[in-house]
Design an enzyme around this catalytic site. Structure first.
Site, PDB file in Angstrom:
ATOM      1  N   LYS A  27     -65.808 117.771 -80.480  1.00  0.00           N
ATOM      2  CA  LYS A  27     -66.284 117.340 -79.161  1.00  0.00           C
ATOM      3  C   LYS A  27     -66.863 115.923 -79.237  1.00  0.00           C
ATOM      4  CE  LYS A  27     -68.228 117.296 -75.122  1.00  0.00           C
ATOM      5  NZ  LYS A  27     -67.949 117.766 -73.817  1.00  0.00           N
ATOM      6  N   CYS A  57     -72.090 111.840 -71.191  1.00  0.00           N
ATOM      7  CA  CYS A  57     -71.579 112.225 -72.520  1.00  0.00           C
ATOM      8  C   CYS A  57     -71.321 111.079 -73.483  1.00  0.00           C
ATOM      9  CB  CYS A  57     -70.283 113.018 -72.349  1.00  0.00           C
ATOM     10  SG  CYS A  57     -70.589 114.702 -71.844  1.00  0.00           S
ATOM     11  N   GLU A  79     -67.049 121.747 -73.937  1.00  0.00           N
ATOM     12  CA  GLU A  79     -66.408 121.513 -72.641  1.00  0.00           C
ATOM     13  C   GLU A  79     -65.745 120.136 -72.652  1.00  0.00           C
ATOM     14  OE1 GLU A  79     -66.086 123.749 -69.960  1.00  0.00           O
ATOM     15  OE2 GLU A  79     -64.620 122.143 -70.011  1.00  0.00           O
TER      16      GLU A  79
END
Ligand code: UDX
Ligand code: ADP
Length: 463
Positions: A221, A277, A162
């Site tokens: 990612k 994150c 994501e």
């Protein structure tokens, strides 16, 4: 293979908004989001759609349209797994706080529990999609658990990281820069990849949907977040130099950002990046590099975190020094606690670390954040373990109104760039503060000329 039923495990900041948008854009697909947390699911189902547990601009409208039609929230994890052809795993993967890899590696216990549950419950073939941020090669671990059930059910594992940013999640999901799907490079893998491509193709142009092997997808990612965080640490490093030399970091950022090779985004100097994150993903990258013996690579990326910690600490230290070397028993008002504007998420927010520093100096902190609760603030601080919740409670309180929060303060520290802070009546705030009245703007948000004119002692980052 045409997908008609999706299950998503984890109704958090990633699973909630992503599934809401998939459901809204794909009315022909039934989407069920499940979570162990009953309170969270209850809020997702609250008849008043403004009470959903995650604050994101535009999200309640999307939920209002799809919920009850083809979007469902439930705690019945087994049923949703059993019915779905495709299962997204969107559970949290915090940094390990124990054992080997403590403080660096991602804690995969929630992922493993999901994989085991999927293995136990599934009676038909499934496509399992990793959505959570994961270390490279996690798909391998999931695969190994799923393939050893011995009940003949076949699983395909895809990586679909994501890239949404909180505060703009709905917009990012509507118009993604790209969608990345990693899968196995054989016929079954290709089929599974195509099934997921078809879901996104309902609203994302096909040329923005990239397909790769699983490991490239997983690593991309981590690397995307590492590059973004590195830009913030780079400009923050320069902000300190600007303060010493008389240059202005906003001017430097503008000047370098106009070079099309550099670009203008993610060059905003700040009190330090936060969020669930950046730090976690870089720590993961560092851990992976170390585990392969790549010490120079590990040290290179670790420096991004070291710089970020330094930025938060020096912001706090500067408040103490400027307030005549003591903040003991002084009131410092925090405007903002969330890690960025337009979210109620506080994970790794710079505010937590600045507060911790100032509490060590025995300051009294009053917080005003438009979306964050007192319970959350206390839990963030208590989680650090510097002092007990009772001790934290004694020195940190919240106000439900910004003017109340600033009344009697010796200094204001602006920690989150909420737009509304710009529109406050700063004359009124000044009138009710202790003098000299200091403002430490950790986001370079306020109008320096205006505040100085009113009488504030105003300090920004990097000028
Ligand atoms: C990030 C990535 O952007 C997203 O693609 C990924 O899926 C998840 O991690 P998020 O953490 O939600 O998203 O927010 P982001 O906008 O990236 O901001 C992260 C932190 O950096 C915030 O604390 C923000 O205030 C800070 N930041 C960002 C700066 O200090 N300066 C900048 O110029 C940009
Ligand atoms: P993220 O930002 O990655 O979405 P969150 O912490 O916001 O992280 O959300 C993760 C959610 O996953 C939490 O609500 C948590 O309760 C849920 N969760 C974790 N493990 C499981 C599990 N085994 N089954 C169902 N839900 C789970």
């Amino acid at each position: 293979m045409k997908i008609t039923k999706i299950c998503c495990i984890g109704a958090g900041y990633v699973g909630g908004p992503t599934m809401a948008v998939i459901a809204q854009k794909c009315p022909h697909i039934q989407v069920t989001v499940v979570d162990l947390n009953e309170q969270r699911i209850k809020l997702w189902n609250d008849p008043d759609v403004n009470n959903i547990p995650i604050y994101e601009p535009g999200l309640s409208e999307v939920v209002a349209e799809a919920r009850g039609r083809n979007l469902f929230f439930s705690t019945d994890v087994d049923k949703a797994i059993d019915e779905a052809e495709m299962i997204f795993i969107s559970v949290n993967t915090p940094t390990k706080t124990y054992g080997s890899g403590k403080g660096l590696a991602a804690d995969l216990k929630y992922i493993e529990l999901c994989a085991r549950q999927i293995a136990r419950v599934s009676k038909t073939n499934k496509i399992v999609v990793e959505k959570s941020t994961l270390p490279v090669r996690t798909a391998e671990a999931i695969k190994s658990i799923l393939h050893n059930t011995g009940n003949g059910v076949k699983f395909q594992i895809l990586s679909n990281p994501e890239f949404l940013a909180e505060g703009t999640a709905v917009e990012d999901l509507f118009h993604p820069d790209r969608v990345l799907i990693g899968g196995e490079t054989n016929a079954e893998g290709e089929q599974a990849i195509q099934a997921l491509v078809e879901v996104y193709a309902n609203w994302v142009p096909k040329d923005k949907i990239l397909t790769t092997n699983v490991w490239s997808s997983e690593l991309s990612k981590l690397v995307a977040n590492a590059f973004l965080a590195q830009r913030v640490s780079s400009i923050n490093a320069i902000s300190e130099l600007c303060e010493k030399t008389g240059a202005n970091v906003n001017e430097v950022a503008k000047a370098i950002g106009m070079d099309s090779r550099i670009g203008p985004k993610f060059l905003k100097a700040s009190v330090g990046f936060g969020g669930s994150c950046f730090q976690k993903d870089i720590l993961n990258l560092v851990y992976i590099a170390k585990s392969y013996g790549l010490h120079e690579v590990a040290d290179y990326w670790e420096q991004v975190i070291i710089m970020n910690d330094h930025q938060k600490n020096r912001f706090a230290k500067n408040i103490v020094t400027t307030l005549y070397n003591t903040v003991a028993d002084k009131q410092i008002t925090f405007l903002g606690w969330a890690f960025k504007k337009d979210t109620n998420d506080t994970r790794e927010s710079a505010a937590i670390y600045v507060a911790d520093n100032l509490l060590f100096e025995q300051a009294n902190i009053v917080v005003f954040d438009p979306k964050v609760s007192y319970a959350q603030i206390l839990s963030d601080l208590t989680y650090l373990g510097s002092r007990t919740e009772a001790e934290n409670k004694e020195h940190i309180t919240v106000a439900s109104d910004p003017y109340e929060a600033c009344k009697g303060a010796h200094a204001i520290a602006l920690l989150t760039e909420w737009d509304e802070f710009k529109t406050y009546d700063w004359e009124r705030i000044y009138a009710q503060m202790n003098k000299p009245a200091f403002v430490f703007d950790g986001r370079n948000l306020l109008d320096k000329a205006l505040l100085t004119r009113i009488g504030f002692k105003y300090q920004a980052i990097g000028s």
